[in-house]
Motif scaffolding. Structure first.
Motif, short mmCIF file in Angstrom:
data_model
loop_
_atom_site.label_atom_id
_atom_site.label_comp_id
_atom_site.label_asym_id
_atom_site.label_seq_id
_atom_site.Cartn_x
_atom_site.Cartn_y
_atom_site.Cartn_z
N LYS A 93 0.83 -1.21 0.00
CA LYS A 93 0.00 0.00 0.00
C LYS A 93 0.86 1.26 0.00
N LEU A 96 2.05 1.77 -3.45
CA LEU A 96 0.94 2.31 -4.24
C LEU A 96 0.86 3.84 -4.06
N THR A 97 1.04 4.30 -2.83
CA THR A 97 1.07 5.74 -2.55
C THR A 97 2.26 6.40 -3.25
N ILE A 99 3.76 5.44 -6.06
CA ILE A 99 3.59 5.60 -7.52
C ILE A 99 2.62 6.72 -7.84
N GLU A 100 1.64 6.95 -6.97
CA GLU A 100 0.74 8.09 -7.17
C GLU A 100 1.52 9.40 -7.06
N TYR A 103 3.62 9.88 -10.15
CA TYR A 103 2.81 10.33 -11.28
C TYR A 103 2.52 11.84 -11.16
N TYR A 113 1.63 4.50 -14.38
CA TYR A 113 0.81 4.59 -13.18
C TYR A 113 -0.32 3.57 -13.20
N ASN A 114 -1.07 3.53 -14.30
CA ASN A 114 -2.20 2.61 -14.40
C ASN A 114 -1.76 1.15 -14.34
N LYS A 117 -0.33 0.42 -10.74
CA LYS A 117 -1.44 0.50 -9.79
C LYS A 117 -2.27 -0.78 -9.86
N THR A 118 -2.57 -1.23 -11.07
CA THR A 118 -3.33 -2.47 -11.25
C THR A 118 -2.59 -3.66 -10.64
N GLU A 121 -2.61 -3.30 -6.72
CA GLU A 121 -3.95 -3.56 -6.18
C GLU A 121 -4.28 -5.04 -6.23
#
Length: 126
Positions: A93, A96-97, A99-100, A103, A113-114, A117-118, A121
């Motif tokens: 998690k 994930l933060t 990579i946001e 971006y 990013y997409n 993120k996929t 997740e």
């Protein structure tokens, strides 16, 4: 993947990157009039997606690339007693933060990013 019958047509798309000789399992389910797919994500798939994103220029600088590779390795925790590997969901998690943030700063493209993120997740939820 597309399913077509006399009365309906439905399509689902699986997105990812690949390299020669890499095998990624994709499960396709057809229930009633719906079709769904689920690409299985492993550490190897995540690392490959990071590598391919860098090669494609989706990850724009070497420092970001190196950071993502290192942190991806860190999310796997090995249990020496049972000789198994587990995903550390808390670290996943956090990645994930990250990579946001990358971006938003322009260090990675929307495509990277997409994709990442996929992947992350999926690892969190499976």
């Amino acid at each position: 993947t597309t399913y077509i019958s006399d009365t309906i047509s439905t399509t689902t798309t699986v997105v990812g990157t690949t390299i020669n000789n890499q095998i990624t399992e994709v499960n396709i389910d057809l229930e009633g009039n719906n079709i769904s797919s689920d690409r299985e994500i492993t550490l190897e798939v995540l690392i490959n997606d990071i590598n391919q994103s860098y090669v494609l220029g989706w990850i724009k600088d070497k420092n970001t690339y190196d950071y993502l590779l290192k942190k991806s390795q860190d999310i796997i925790k090995y249990d020496n007693q049972s000789n198994t590997a587990k995903i550390d969901k808390k670290l996943t998690k956090l990645l994930l933060t990250d990579i946001e943030s990358f971006y938003k700063k322009g260090n990675i493209t929307i495509d990277a990013y997409n994709l990442l993120k996929t992947d992350l997740e999926w690892l969190i939820n499976n």
